[in-house]
Design an enzyme around this catalytic site. Sequence first.
Site, PDB file in Angstrom:
ATOM      1  N   THR A 233     -62.584  -1.109   8.603  1.00 45.35           N
ATOM      2  CA  THR A 233     -63.143  -2.124   9.478  1.00 45.35           C
ATOM      3  C   THR A 233     -64.659  -2.194   9.323  1.00 45.35           C
ATOM      4  O   THR A 233     -65.313  -1.170   9.070  1.00 45.35           O
ATOM      5  CB  THR A 233     -62.770  -1.837  10.952  1.00 45.35           C
ATOM      6  OG1 THR A 233     -63.456  -2.760  11.787  1.00 45.35           O
ATOM      7  CG2 THR A 233     -63.159  -0.435  11.384  1.00 45.35           C
ATOM      8  N   TYR A 270     -61.118   3.998  18.467  1.00 44.94           N
ATOM      9  CA  TYR A 270     -60.410   3.324  17.369  1.00 44.94           C
ATOM     10  C   TYR A 270     -61.306   3.209  16.135  1.00 44.94           C
ATOM     11  O   TYR A 270     -60.934   3.633  15.030  1.00 44.94           O
ATOM     12  CB  TYR A 270     -59.942   1.919  17.799  1.00 44.94           C
ATOM     13  CG  TYR A 270     -59.805   1.013  16.603  1.00 44.94           C
ATOM     14  CD1 TYR A 270     -58.773   1.197  15.683  1.00 44.94           C
ATOM     15  CD2 TYR A 270     -60.744   0.003  16.343  1.00 44.94           C
ATOM     16  CE1 TYR A 270     -58.684   0.398  14.544  1.00 44.94           C
ATOM     17  CE2 TYR A 270     -60.659  -0.788  15.218  1.00 44.94           C
ATOM     18  CZ  TYR A 270     -59.630  -0.580  14.319  1.00 44.94           C
ATOM     19  OH  TYR A 270     -59.551  -1.351  13.179  1.00 44.94           O
ATOM     20  N   HIS A 271     -62.517   2.632  16.321  1.00 48.52           N
ATOM     21  CA  HIS A 271     -63.382   2.427  15.157  1.00 48.52           C
ATOM     22  C   HIS A 271     -63.719   3.775  14.506  1.00 48.52           C
ATOM     23  O   HIS A 271     -63.822   3.875  13.282  1.00 48.52           O
ATOM     24  CB  HIS A 271     -64.658   1.682  15.570  1.00 48.52           C
ATOM     25  CG  HIS A 271     -64.442   0.213  15.850  1.00 48.52           C
ATOM     26  ND1 HIS A 271     -64.303  -0.300  17.120  1.00 48.52           N
ATOM     27  CD2 HIS A 271     -64.343  -0.855  15.018  1.00 48.52           C
ATOM     28  CE1 HIS A 271     -64.119  -1.605  17.057  1.00 48.52           C
ATOM     29  NE2 HIS A 271     -64.138  -1.973  15.797  1.00 48.52           N
TER      30      HIS A 271
HETATM   31  P1  NAD Z   1     -51.142  -4.902  14.356  1.00 47.56           P
HETATM   32  O1  NAD Z   1     -51.197  -3.982  15.512  1.00 47.56           O
HETATM   33  O2  NAD Z   1     -50.705  -6.299  14.581  1.00 47.56           O
HETATM   34  O3  NAD Z   1     -50.225  -4.280  13.214  1.00 47.56           O
HETATM   35  C1  NAD Z   1     -50.210  -2.909  12.911  1.00 47.56           C
HETATM   36  C2  NAD Z   1     -48.769  -2.536  12.543  1.00 47.56           C
HETATM   37  O4  NAD Z   1     -48.731  -1.162  12.172  1.00 47.56           O
HETATM   38  C3  NAD Z   1     -47.808  -2.721  13.713  1.00 47.56           C
HETATM   39  O5  NAD Z   1     -46.690  -3.479  13.320  1.00 47.56           O
HETATM   40  C4  NAD Z   1     -47.428  -1.297  14.099  1.00 47.56           C
HETATM   41  O6  NAD Z   1     -46.128  -1.208  14.617  1.00 47.56           O
HETATM   42  C5  NAD Z   1     -47.604  -0.551  12.784  1.00 47.56           C
HETATM   43  N1  NAD Z   1     -47.902   0.884  12.943  1.00 47.56           N
HETATM   44  C6  NAD Z   1     -48.884   1.433  13.696  1.00 47.56           C
HETATM   45  N2  NAD Z   1     -48.830   2.769  13.586  1.00 47.56           N
HETATM   46  C7  NAD Z   1     -47.802   3.063  12.745  1.00 47.56           C
HETATM   47  C8  NAD Z   1     -47.248   4.278  12.255  1.00 47.56           C
HETATM   48  N3  NAD Z   1     -47.727   5.461  12.600  1.00 47.56           N
HETATM   49  N4  NAD Z   1     -46.195   4.216  11.407  1.00 47.56           N
HETATM   50  C9  NAD Z   1     -45.687   3.018  11.035  1.00 47.56           C
HETATM   51  N5  NAD Z   1     -46.166   1.831  11.479  1.00 47.56           N
HETATM   52  C10 NAD Z   1     -47.216   1.867  12.328  1.00 47.56           C
HETATM   53  O7  NAD Z   1     -52.599  -4.857  13.696  1.00 47.56           O
HETATM   54  P2  NAD Z   1     -53.285  -5.909  12.712  1.00 47.56           P
HETATM   55  O8  NAD Z   1     -54.149  -6.788  13.493  1.00 47.56           O
HETATM   56  O9  NAD Z   1     -52.261  -6.474  11.798  1.00 47.56           O
HETATM   57  O10 NAD Z   1     -54.211  -4.913  11.890  1.00 47.56           O
HETATM   58  C11 NAD Z   1     -53.713  -4.302  10.710  1.00 47.56           C
HETATM   59  C12 NAD Z   1     -54.784  -3.398  10.119  1.00 47.56           C
HETATM   60  O11 NAD Z   1     -55.943  -4.159   9.821  1.00 47.56           O
HETATM   61  C13 NAD Z   1     -55.231  -2.285  11.062  1.00 47.56           C
HETATM   62  O12 NAD Z   1     -55.409  -1.108  10.334  1.00 47.56           O
HETATM   63  C14 NAD Z   1     -56.543  -2.779  11.603  1.00 47.56           C
HETATM   64  O13 NAD Z   1     -57.386  -1.709  11.911  1.00 47.56           O
HETATM   65  C15 NAD Z   1     -57.086  -3.595  10.445  1.00 47.56           C
HETATM   66  N6  NAD Z   1     -57.964  -4.691  10.913  1.00 47.56           N
HETATM   67  C16 NAD Z   1     -57.504  -5.674  11.740  1.00 47.56           C
HETATM   68  C17 NAD Z   1     -58.362  -6.691  12.153  1.00 47.56           C
HETATM   69  C18 NAD Z   1     -57.937  -7.796  13.084  1.00 47.56           C
HETATM   70  O14 NAD Z   1     -58.794  -8.595  13.490  1.00 47.56           O
HETATM   71  N7  NAD Z   1     -56.670  -7.896  13.428  1.00 47.56           N
HETATM   72  C19 NAD Z   1     -59.684  -6.695  11.699  1.00 47.56           C
HETATM   73  C20 NAD Z   1     -60.124  -5.673  10.860  1.00 47.56           C
HETATM   74  C21 NAD Z   1     -59.247  -4.663  10.457  1.00 47.56           C
HETATM   75  N1  USQ Z   2     -65.955 -10.117  22.732  1.00 46.34           N
HETATM   76  C1  USQ Z   2     -66.405 -10.971  23.733  1.00 46.34           C
HETATM   77  N2  USQ Z   2     -65.471 -11.596  24.490  1.00 46.34           N
HETATM   78  C2  USQ Z   2     -64.136 -11.432  24.299  1.00 46.34           C
HETATM   79  C3  USQ Z   2     -63.693 -10.581  23.280  1.00 46.34           C
HETATM   80  C4  USQ Z   2     -64.626  -9.926  22.520  1.00 46.34           C
HETATM   81  O1  USQ Z   2     -67.605 -11.147  23.927  1.00 46.34           O
HETATM   82  O2  USQ Z   2     -63.362 -12.021  25.049  1.00 46.34           O
HETATM   83  C5  USQ Z   2     -66.926  -9.438  21.872  1.00 46.34           C
HETATM   84  C6  USQ Z   2     -66.815  -7.930  21.869  1.00 46.34           C
HETATM   85  O3  USQ Z   2     -67.585  -7.353  22.909  1.00 46.34           O
HETATM   86  C7  USQ Z   2     -67.328  -7.578  20.483  1.00 46.34           C
HETATM   87  C8  USQ Z   2     -66.927  -8.773  19.649  1.00 46.34           C
HETATM   88  O4  USQ Z   2     -66.652  -9.830  20.554  1.00 46.34           O
HETATM   89  O5  USQ Z   2     -68.713  -7.497  20.489  1.00 46.34           O
HETATM   90  C9  USQ Z   2     -65.710  -8.527  18.786  1.00 46.34           C
HETATM   91  O6  USQ Z   2     -64.678  -8.039  19.629  1.00 46.34           O
HETATM   92  P1  USQ Z   2     -63.131  -8.225  19.237  1.00 46.34           P
HETATM   93  O7  USQ Z   2     -62.307  -7.793  20.376  1.00 46.34           O
HETATM   94  O8  USQ Z   2     -62.916  -9.579  18.697  1.00 46.34           O
HETATM   95  O9  USQ Z   2     -63.006  -7.251  17.981  1.00 46.34           O
HETATM   96  P2  USQ Z   2     -63.057  -5.670  17.871  1.00 46.34           P
HETATM   97  O10 USQ Z   2     -62.820  -4.987  19.149  1.00 46.34           O
HETATM   98  O11 USQ Z   2     -64.294  -5.293  17.121  1.00 46.34           O
HETATM   99  O12 USQ Z   2     -61.797  -5.358  16.981  1.00 46.34           O
HETATM  100  C10 USQ Z   2     -61.206  -6.304  16.085  1.00 46.34           C
HETATM  101  C11 USQ Z   2     -59.843  -5.752  15.708  1.00 46.34           C
HETATM  102  C12 USQ Z   2     -60.037  -4.423  14.977  1.00 46.34           C
HETATM  103  C13 USQ Z   2     -60.981  -4.609  13.823  1.00 46.34           C
HETATM  104  C14 USQ Z   2     -62.302  -5.225  14.248  1.00 46.34           C
HETATM  105  C15 USQ Z   2     -63.169  -5.627  13.082  1.00 46.34           C
HETATM  106  O13 USQ Z   2     -59.039  -5.572  16.869  1.00 46.34           O
HETATM  107  O14 USQ Z   2     -58.767  -3.967  14.513  1.00 46.34           O
HETATM  108  O15 USQ Z   2     -61.238  -3.363  13.224  1.00 46.34           O
HETATM  109  O16 USQ Z   2     -62.016  -6.465  14.950  1.00 46.34           O
HETATM  110  S1  USQ Z   2     -64.854  -5.388  13.418  1.00 46.34           S
HETATM  111  O17 USQ Z   2     -65.185  -6.098  14.654  1.00 46.34           O
HETATM  112  O18 USQ Z   2     -65.607  -5.901  12.306  1.00 46.34           O
HETATM  113  O19 USQ Z   2     -65.051  -3.970  13.609  1.00 46.34           O
END
Ligand code: NAD
Ligand code: USQ
Length: 482
Positions: A233, A270-271
Site C-alpha cells: 500500500t 493495518y498499514h
Molecule cells: P477485500 O477485503 O475486499 O479482499 C481481501 C480478500 O482476502 C477477502 O476475500 C478475504 O476473505 C481474503 N482473505 C483475507 N485474509 C485471508 C486469509 N488469511 N486467507 C485467505 N483469504 C484471506 O480487500 P481488497 O480491497 O480487495 O484489497 C485486496 C488487497 O489489496 C489487500 O491486500 C489490500 O491491502 C490491498 N489494497 C487495497 C486497496 C483498496 O482501496 N481496496 C488499496 C490498496 C491496497
Molecule cells: N477520508 C475522509 N473521509 C472519508 C473516508 C476517508 O476524509 O469518509 C480520508 C481518510 O482520513 C484518509 C483518506 O481519506 O486520509 C483515505 O482514506 P480511505 O479510507 O479511503 O483509505 P485508507 O484507510 O488509506 O485505506 C484504503 C484501503 C487500504 C489501502 C489504502 C491505500 O482500505 O486497503 O491500503 O487505501 S493508501 O491510502 O494509499 O494507503
Amino acid sequence: MAQHLMSTSCSLKPSTNRKPCFKPNQFSTSYPAFVRTKTFGSPFKSLVLQGKRTQSHCTVHATVAPISDEAQTKPNSGSHHSTTEPSNPTRVMVIGGDGYCGWATALHLSNKNYEVAIVDSMVRRLFDHQLGLDSLTPISSIHDRIRRWKSLTGKTMELYNGDICDFEFLSETFNSFKPDAVVHFGEQRSAPYSMIDRSRAVFTQNNNVIGTLNVLFAIKEFGEACHLVKLGTMGEYGTPNIDIEEGFITITHNGRTDTLPFPKQASSFYHLSKVHDSNNIAFTCKAWGIRATDLNQGVVYGIKTNETEMHEELCNRFDYDGVFGTALNRFCVQAAVGHPLTVYGKGGQTRGYLDIRDTVQCVELAIANPAQPGEFRVFNQFTEQFSVNQLATLVTDAGKKLGLEVQTISVPNPRVEAEEHYYNAKHTKLIELGLKPHLLSDSLLDSLLNFSIKYKDRVDTKQIMPNVSWRKIGVKPKTVAA
Ligand code: NAD
Ligand code: USQ
C-alpha cells in the site's frame, strides 16, 4: 470457519487428502482468537457461536461443484486480448480472489487465458456479518460467481477455500495447483477495522504477516521459480515532506552513498502490517532468491470491469460504510442518498488513487514481466493524486449535473494523520511497462454516481459516519457494530 458459514449454497468436492480439523500444535496460526472466544470476546464471537465450532479450523480444499449444462456453451467470443497475453497459459494463484480487487483480477486474468485458482477463506464476508455491514451491490457466493463465469466463457477457475495462515492448507494448495505466479490480495485490508480494538489489531497483524510469511515459505519449499506479486500500500510511506520514490531512495550521508528502502511511516495497525510484510519479502528475496513484486497500491475506486459487467452474478462488492468503505466510493454513495460528504478534519489529506480497471491491468503487467530470481521490486500503483477536499469538490460538481444537491461536512478526524501536507509520489514504473491509465474523468464520476443511485435503496445510512477512533482504541473487545 468462514467457509462453513458461507458455502452452504454449493456442494463442495473435498479433496481426498482432506485434513482433520485444527490441532493446537500445528503450524496454523489462523484465527487464534477463536480459541479464546468465550473468554476474551474476540471479534469472531457472534459467528463462532452460530457456526460449528469444532469445525472452525477444518482445511477444506474445494473445487467448484460440477458445472451445469449451461456451462457447456462455447467460450465467450468477446474475450479480450492484449500484447501481454501469454502464448502458453500461465498458472496464477489469486489469494483473496473473492474480495474487491481479487475478484476483478481473477476474472481479468482468466479472460486473458491464464489458468486461475482462487484461494480465499471468505473471512471478508464474515467481517460484514460481524459488524452488520453489507456491500452496496448484492454479491453472489463465490461458487455461483465461478459457475456463472464458466457458463459465460467456458473458462474454469479452481477454488481453494481456506486460510493461508494454515500452512498445511497452503502447502496442499501449492502442490495441487503448482502456480507460476501468486497474486496475494488475501489480507485484512481496512485501517479502521485494525483500529477497533486490541483483538482486531492483533488479528490484522497476525492474519497479514503470518499469511504472507506462509506464502514465502510455500514458494521456497514448493515453487522456487514462482513469482510473488504482493499487494502492498502507498500508506506504507506515510506523508513525508519529501518526494516519495518507488520503493528505494539513494542517500548520501557523511560522504557515503547508498540506495536504501524508502523510509516507512505507516499510520494504522493495518498499514503497519504491510510494512512488516515488505520487510519479510525483501529479506527472503535476498536470503532465498525469491522473486517478488511489491505493488504499493493507492486507494482504489470504481466498480465495473469488462468482466464483471458480463452478468449480474459477476458483480463486484462495493463498500461504503465507515469501516471498509474508501474515500471516493463512499462520497459517491453519500451523494446518491443525500448524506453530506464526510471530509475528515481539514481535508488536505492527499493520497494516490486508481480505477479498479487499472488495478487489474497493473497486476497483469507485473505477472507478464516478472521480477528476476532474488529481485525485490517495488512499484507505486496509482494513477493520480487527490486531496479529500478535491474529491469532495469533484463529487459535488458531478452530482449537480445529475440534479443532486450535495453538501459537505467536516467530521472530527477519527484518525491520527496529517491533514495538510506535502505529497508527491513517483509512479512511473508501471507506465513504463505499458499501463494505460483510466483517469478520473467526468464521465466516470457520472457513471459511479448513477451506479450508486441505482442501488441507493440498499444503503444503510447508519453505517456511513465513522465510529472507529485511532486514539480511543482499547483492550476492551467491541463485540457489536464498531
Ligand atoms: P477485500 O477485503 O475486499 O479482499 C481481501 C480478500 O482476502 C477477502 O476475500 C478475504 O476473505 C481474503 N482473505 C483475507 N485474509 C485471508 C486469509 N488469511 N486467507 C485467505 N483469504 C484471506 O480487500 P481488497 O480491497 O480487495 O484489497 C485486496 C488487497 O489489496 C489487500 O491486500 C489490500 O491491502 C490491498 N489494497 C487495497 C486497496 C483498496 O482501496 N481496496 C488499496 C490498496 C491496497
Ligand atoms: N477520508 C475522509 N473521509 C472519508 C473516508 C476517508 O476524509 O469518509 C480520508 C481518510 O482520513 C484518509 C483518506 O481519506 O486520509 C483515505 O482514506 P480511505 O479510507 O479511503 O483509505 P485508507 O484507510 O488509506 O485505506 C484504503 C484501503 C487500504 C489501502 C489504502 C491505500 O482500505 O486497503 O491500503 O487505501 S493508501 O491510502 O494509499 O494507503
